[in-house]
Design a protein around this motif. Sequence first.
Motif, mmCIF file in Angstrom:
data_model
loop_
_atom_site.group_PDB
_atom_site.id
_atom_site.type_symbol
_atom_site.label_atom_id
_atom_site.label_comp_id
_atom_site.label_asym_id
_atom_site.label_seq_id
_atom_site.Cartn_x
_atom_site.Cartn_y
_atom_site.Cartn_z
ATOM 1 N N SER A 211 -2.385 -35.226 51.085
ATOM 2 C CA SER A 211 -2.355 -33.811 51.552
ATOM 3 C C SER A 211 -1.300 -33.248 52.241
ATOM 4 C CB SER A 211 -3.615 -33.287 52.167
ATOM 5 O OG SER A 211 -3.764 -33.963 53.411
ATOM 6 N N GLU B 158 2.760 -29.400 47.569
ATOM 7 C CA GLU B 158 1.906 -29.123 46.309
ATOM 8 C C GLU B 158 2.661 -29.673 45.137
ATOM 9 O OE1 GLU B 158 -0.905 -25.825 43.808
ATOM 10 O OE2 GLU B 158 0.323 -25.341 45.476
ATOM 11 N N THR C 71 1.275 -32.630 42.965
ATOM 12 C CA THR C 71 0.921 -32.488 41.281
ATOM 13 C C THR C 71 1.898 -33.449 40.228
ATOM 14 O OG1 THR C 71 0.448 -30.267 41.735
ATOM 15 C CG2 THR C 71 0.893 -30.893 39.422
#
Length: 232
Positions: free
Chosen positions: A130, A134, A138
């Motif tokens: 995390s 992003e 991905t």
Amino acid sequence: MILARITKAIREQNWFAVAVEFLIVILGVVIGFQVTAWNAQRAEATRTAVLIERVEEEFLISETHLSDYLQFLTAYEAASENVIAAIRNDTVATTEPALMREWLGLTRHVGRPPARSAVFAEMIASGELSLLPEALRTALSQFDQEIQRNAYLWPEAANHLTGSTALFDAVEYNSLRADRRVNAYDPDLLPLAESELEALVIYQGALRITYEQALQSVREILAAAGRRREED
């Protein structure tokens, strides 16, 4: 100290002094929280940078390996197609023996599956995935899913190859050394292995496509990691 001053101010009914002392306490707490949050953000940003650097290092190596193995798989597929073409054109007996032995030596290879990312697996286990942006998360997840989804191809291809009785009846294979892959072959028996070779070349083509996709995914990961570093 502050508590003593507040108690004294209350006894003296000096409400202004009470308000000032309470304000000092509140500001101190707020500043403390802000400093703690700032330190945590700095530590997180530092760890994120380290993880991105490790991703870049691993996938730069992966890019080189995938590029090399893609060339190998392309050569294996081309060799199988050449043998099949010689069988169909009835030119096995007239093809230069050294060239045919080279083709047959390459034909029996299916390469190895692309490796999963050790850094990605470590981040999953530690819960640090995390921390990455992003787009990079991905790209890493998609790469890992592709590797797992296509992993079945290699054992199936290897099982088909080792079970190719007509091919091994026609060809005398030796060691894996480049100059001693094939000792001899029988031009009369080799056409009997055409169906097995056709199935093998389909596997080799699928493996090549899998490597092409993996290489593209690796480059997308490197691009995502590089863009993040430029932003930082």
